[in-house]
Motif scaffolding. Structure first.
Motif, mmCIF file in Angstrom:
data_model
loop_
_atom_site.group_PDB
_atom_site.id
_atom_site.type_symbol
_atom_site.label_atom_id
_atom_site.label_comp_id
_atom_site.label_asym_id
_atom_site.label_seq_id
_atom_site.Cartn_x
_atom_site.Cartn_y
_atom_site.Cartn_z
ATOM 1 N N LYS A 2 19.796 10.895 56.890
ATOM 2 C CA LYS A 2 20.654 9.915 56.251
ATOM 3 C C LYS A 2 19.845 8.706 55.800
ATOM 4 O O LYS A 2 18.765 8.435 56.304
ATOM 5 C CB LYS A 2 21.724 9.449 57.228
ATOM 6 N N ASN A 3 20.425 7.982 54.869
ATOM 7 C CA ASN A 3 19.795 6.756 54.403
ATOM 8 C C ASN A 3 20.113 5.638 55.400
ATOM 9 O O ASN A 3 21.143 4.980 55.295
ATOM 10 C CB ASN A 3 20.299 6.400 53.005
ATOM 11 N N LYS A 42 23.284 1.420 58.889
ATOM 12 C CA LYS A 42 23.610 1.846 57.528
ATOM 13 C C LYS A 42 23.520 0.640 56.597
ATOM 14 O O LYS A 42 24.005 -0.443 56.934
ATOM 15 C CB LYS A 42 25.021 2.419 57.460
ATOM 16 N N PRO A 43 22.924 0.814 55.415
ATOM 17 C CA PRO A 43 22.844 -0.302 54.461
ATOM 18 C C PRO A 43 24.214 -0.881 54.104
ATOM 19 O O PRO A 43 24.353 -2.089 53.942
ATOM 20 C CB PRO A 43 22.165 0.316 53.244
ATOM 21 N N ALA A 44 25.231 -0.033 54.003
ATOM 22 C CA ALA A 44 26.577 -0.526 53.673
ATOM 23 C C ALA A 44 27.101 -1.453 54.767
ATOM 24 O O ALA A 44 27.787 -2.435 54.473
ATOM 25 C CB ALA A 44 27.524 0.643 53.473
ATOM 26 N N ASP A 45 26.772 -1.161 56.025
ATOM 27 C CA ASP A 45 27.208 -2.022 57.121
ATOM 28 C C ASP A 45 26.516 -3.378 57.072
ATOM 29 O O ASP A 45 27.112 -4.398 57.422
ATOM 30 C CB ASP A 45 26.949 -1.352 58.470
ATOM 31 N N GLU A 47 25.513 -4.869 54.280
ATOM 32 C CA GLU A 47 26.111 -5.610 53.172
ATOM 33 C C GLU A 47 27.487 -6.155 53.539
ATOM 34 O O GLU A 47 27.900 -7.189 53.036
ATOM 35 C CB GLU A 47 26.194 -4.711 51.946
ATOM 36 N N ASN A 48 28.205 -5.467 54.424
ATOM 37 C CA ASN A 48 29.538 -5.892 54.829
ATOM 38 C C ASN A 48 29.529 -6.755 56.086
ATOM 39 O O ASN A 48 30.599 -7.133 56.563
ATOM 40 C CB ASN A 48 30.429 -4.677 55.067
#
Length: 64
Positions: A2-3, A42-45, A47-48
């Motif tokens: 995963k990324n 996770k990159p999305a986490d 950013e959020n």
């Protein structure tokens, strides 16, 4: 694979110390998963993440 980002990479992205990111993971403010001996984020986490304003530029906790 995963990324995912390591804690060091996440800290660099957020301009915080590694310890500040580990603390955020520990208190549940930043979701992360354990891969072996390392925490991965996770990159999305990132950013959020809403905890960013709780830390100053040196990674010192301002308030909870």
């Amino acid at each position: 694979m995963k990324n995912l980002l390591t804690v060091t990479e996440a800290a660099r992205f957020l301009k915080l110390t590694r310890q500040a990111v580990l603390y955020a993971i520990k208190v549940g403010k930043l979701p992360a998963e354990r891969t072996g001996r390392q925490w991965m984020v996770k990159p999305a986490d990132i950013e959020n993440a809403y905890f960013i304003n709780l830390w100053d530029s040196r990674g010192k906790l301002l308030r909870i």
